[in-house]
Design an enzyme around this catalytic site. Structure first.
Site, PDB file in Angstrom:
ATOM      1  N   GLU A 135       1.068  -1.340  -0.442  1.00  0.00           N
ATOM      2  CA  GLU A 135      -0.273  -0.531  -0.134  1.00  0.00           C
ATOM      3  C   GLU A 135       0.932   1.390   0.362  1.00  0.00           C
ATOM      4  O   GLU A 135       1.720   1.047   0.610  1.00  0.00           O
ATOM      5  CB  GLU A 135      -1.165   0.101   1.012  1.00  0.00           C
ATOM      6  CG  GLU A 135      -0.105   0.200   2.813  1.00  0.00           C
ATOM      7  CD  GLU A 135      -1.128   1.368   3.365  1.00  0.00           C
ATOM      8  OE1 GLU A 135      -1.283   1.859   3.442  1.00  0.00           O
ATOM      9  OE2 GLU A 135      -0.602   0.772   4.810  1.00  0.00           O
ATOM     10  N   LYS A 186      -2.924  -0.632  15.948  1.00  0.00           N
ATOM     11  CA  LYS A 186      -2.111   0.606  16.802  1.00  0.00           C
ATOM     12  C   LYS A 186      -3.238   0.028  18.576  1.00  0.00           C
ATOM     13  O   LYS A 186      -5.035   0.282  17.604  1.00  0.00           O
ATOM     14  CB  LYS A 186      -2.241   1.374  16.306  1.00  0.00           C
ATOM     15  CG  LYS A 186      -1.122   1.734  15.394  1.00  0.00           C
ATOM     16  CD  LYS A 186      -0.452   3.049  14.898  1.00  0.00           C
ATOM     17  CE  LYS A 186       0.616   3.105  14.248  1.00  0.00           C
ATOM     18  NZ  LYS A 186       0.044   3.563  13.175  1.00  0.00           N
TER      19      LYS A 186
HETATM   20  N1  PSU Z   1      -2.818   2.266  10.656  1.00  0.00           N
HETATM   21  C1  PSU Z   1      -1.849   2.541  10.611  1.00  0.00           C
HETATM   22  N2  PSU Z   1      -0.899   3.669  10.307  1.00  0.00           N
HETATM   23  C2  PSU Z   1      -1.313   4.240   8.915  1.00  0.00           C
HETATM   24  C3  PSU Z   1      -2.953   3.444   8.644  1.00  0.00           C
HETATM   25  C4  PSU Z   1      -3.739   2.618   9.743  1.00  0.00           C
HETATM   26  O1  PSU Z   1      -0.868   2.503  12.015  1.00  0.00           O
HETATM   27  O2  PSU Z   1      -0.679   3.992   8.317  1.00  0.00           O
HETATM   28  C5  PSU Z   1      -3.340   3.481   7.228  1.00  0.00           C
HETATM   29  C6  PSU Z   1      -3.436   2.652   6.336  1.00  0.00           C
HETATM   30  O3  PSU Z   1      -3.519   2.737   4.742  1.00  0.00           O
HETATM   31  C7  PSU Z   1      -5.146   2.191   6.953  1.00  0.00           C
HETATM   32  C8  PSU Z   1      -6.137   3.410   7.153  1.00  0.00           C
HETATM   33  O4  PSU Z   1      -5.598   1.360   6.131  1.00  0.00           O
HETATM   34  O5  PSU Z   1      -5.124   3.884   8.140  1.00  0.00           O
HETATM   35  C9  PSU Z   1      -6.893   3.336   7.258  1.00  0.00           C
HETATM   36  O6  PSU Z   1      -7.913   4.441   7.780  1.00  0.00           O
HETATM   37  P1  PSU Z   1      -9.529   4.826   8.699  1.00  0.00           P
HETATM   38  O7  PSU Z   1      -9.277   4.344   9.711  1.00  0.00           O
HETATM   39  O8  PSU Z   1      -9.020   6.097   7.893  1.00  0.00           O
HETATM   40  O9  PSU Z   1      -9.493   4.001   7.851  1.00  0.00           O
END
Ligand code: PSU
Ligand code: MN
Length: 315
Positions: A25, A159
């Site tokens: 990604e 996380k």
């Molecule tokens: N969690 C992390 N680092 C990240 C992301 C998630 O520890 O960079 C990124 C990933 O690309 C994940 C996205 O798919 O954030 C999720 O965002 P949201 O919670 O807005 O769906």
């Protein structure tokens, strides 16, 4: 209209011949690290995958074209650009129609990888159910995607900016196998343990590949979470990271941050509070996951060969 979806020729050929490919990604790279550090992380991922005999396929959106298998200059453009959208499932069509550059989240990367026939994908951590979901209903689209798109996602768990027990409940409801990779506990990204048991575990790449193949053979269309703890020497001290996360969440509430901005905002605050240690751990675990994903993709390709019809003998 320009094509909205493109697969690099090398990726297409590798998939067609059953050779190992790992999707990567770009959100973690474009929005998770300040440049030029972000580029170093990207090249570390590239090396980790190639070094184990698989082909890396970065996924991103370039001037509206959702692309699987970015060229290096295109990775650079997303890693260093200052107008790069964060693109999840709901944003794909809008990014394409407006010809925007975009970095794909886990959800959007899974969609593109599945369309390209790639079964293994490496990331840092998946999105999940946010703490305070009772008020905000903030559940990452990553979890829905895992429920419907057949790609195995190698990650360091999630996380603890998230509500991990609720994230596990959601994945169970959506029928997503969460599989510890050499562990019986869900890793919590910066730390190897969360105290939350995972329902399944495998010890090595060959076992992970057999599980992926079985999911496929059963016609199950959900993704798989392969939860790979970060290397021991890279883990952060739990109390310190929990304190940083707690204060990041409080400051997000005070500042009224929500929606797609929340995850990047929390990550920035945690990086600040740990003097950059969280970024170092993040880079290390991303590279570690890319390496594991490559080994799994290689094992999966070997299984495919075993199952393929025997080739006619020469002569
Ligand atoms: N969690 C992390 N680092 C990240 C992301 C998630 O520890 O960079 C990124 C990933 O690309 C994940 C996205 O798919 O954030 C999720 O965002 P949201 O919670 O807005 O769906
Ligand atoms: Mn969200």
């Amino acid at each position: 209209m320009e094509p909205v979806f493109e697969i690099a020729e090398e990726v297409r050929d590798s998939v067609a011949s059953g050779a190992p490919v790992v999707a990567l990604e770009t959100t973690a790279i474009a929005h998770g690290f300040p440049s030029p550090g972000s580029l170093e992380v990207a090249s570390g991922l590239d090396r980790a995958v190639r070094g184990r005999g698989a082909l890396p396929a970065f996924v991103g959106v370039l001037a509206g074209t959702v692309t699987v298998g970015l060229e290096w200059a295109q990775v650079e453009r997303l890693a260093t650009g200052d107008d790069v959208m964060k693109v999840s499932r709901r944003d794909l069509a809008a990014a394409a129609a407006a010809k925007r550059d975009g970095a794909t989240t886990v959800a959007a990367t899974m969609i593109a990888a599945a369309r390209a026939g790639i079964q293994v994908f490496a990331t840092g951590g998946i999105g999940g159910v946010h703490r305070g979901v009772e008020e905000t209903l903030d559940v990452s689209a990553d979890l829905e995607e895992l429920g419907r798109t057949p790609v195995a996602v190698v990650c360091a768990g999630a996380k603890s900016i998230l509500d991990l027990p609720r994230t596990m409940e959601y994945l169970e409801t959506r029928g997503v196998p969460v599989v510890g990779y050499g562990t019986g506990e869900l890793p919590a990204f910066y730390v190897r343990e969360s105290g939350i048991p995972v329902p399944h575990r495998v010890e090595d790449a060959a076992a992970a590949a057999r599980l992926i193949a079985a999911q496929r053979a059963l016609g199950l269309t959900a993704g798989i979470v392969l939860a790979n703890p970060l290397p021991k020497g890279e883990a952060l001290e739990e109390e310190r990271i929990e304190a940083a996360i707690g204060s990041a969440i409080r400051s997000a509430r005070t500042a009224g941050i929500g929606g797609k901005e929340l995850t990047p905002y929390l990550l920035d605050r945690v990086a600040e509070a740990t003097g950059g240690d969280s970024l170092r751990a993040n880079a290390a675990l991303l590279v570690n996951n890319a390496g594991a994903a490559a080994e799994i993709a290689v094992a999966l390709a070997a299984l495919g060969e075993q199952n393929a019809a025997p080739r006619p003998r020469d002569g």
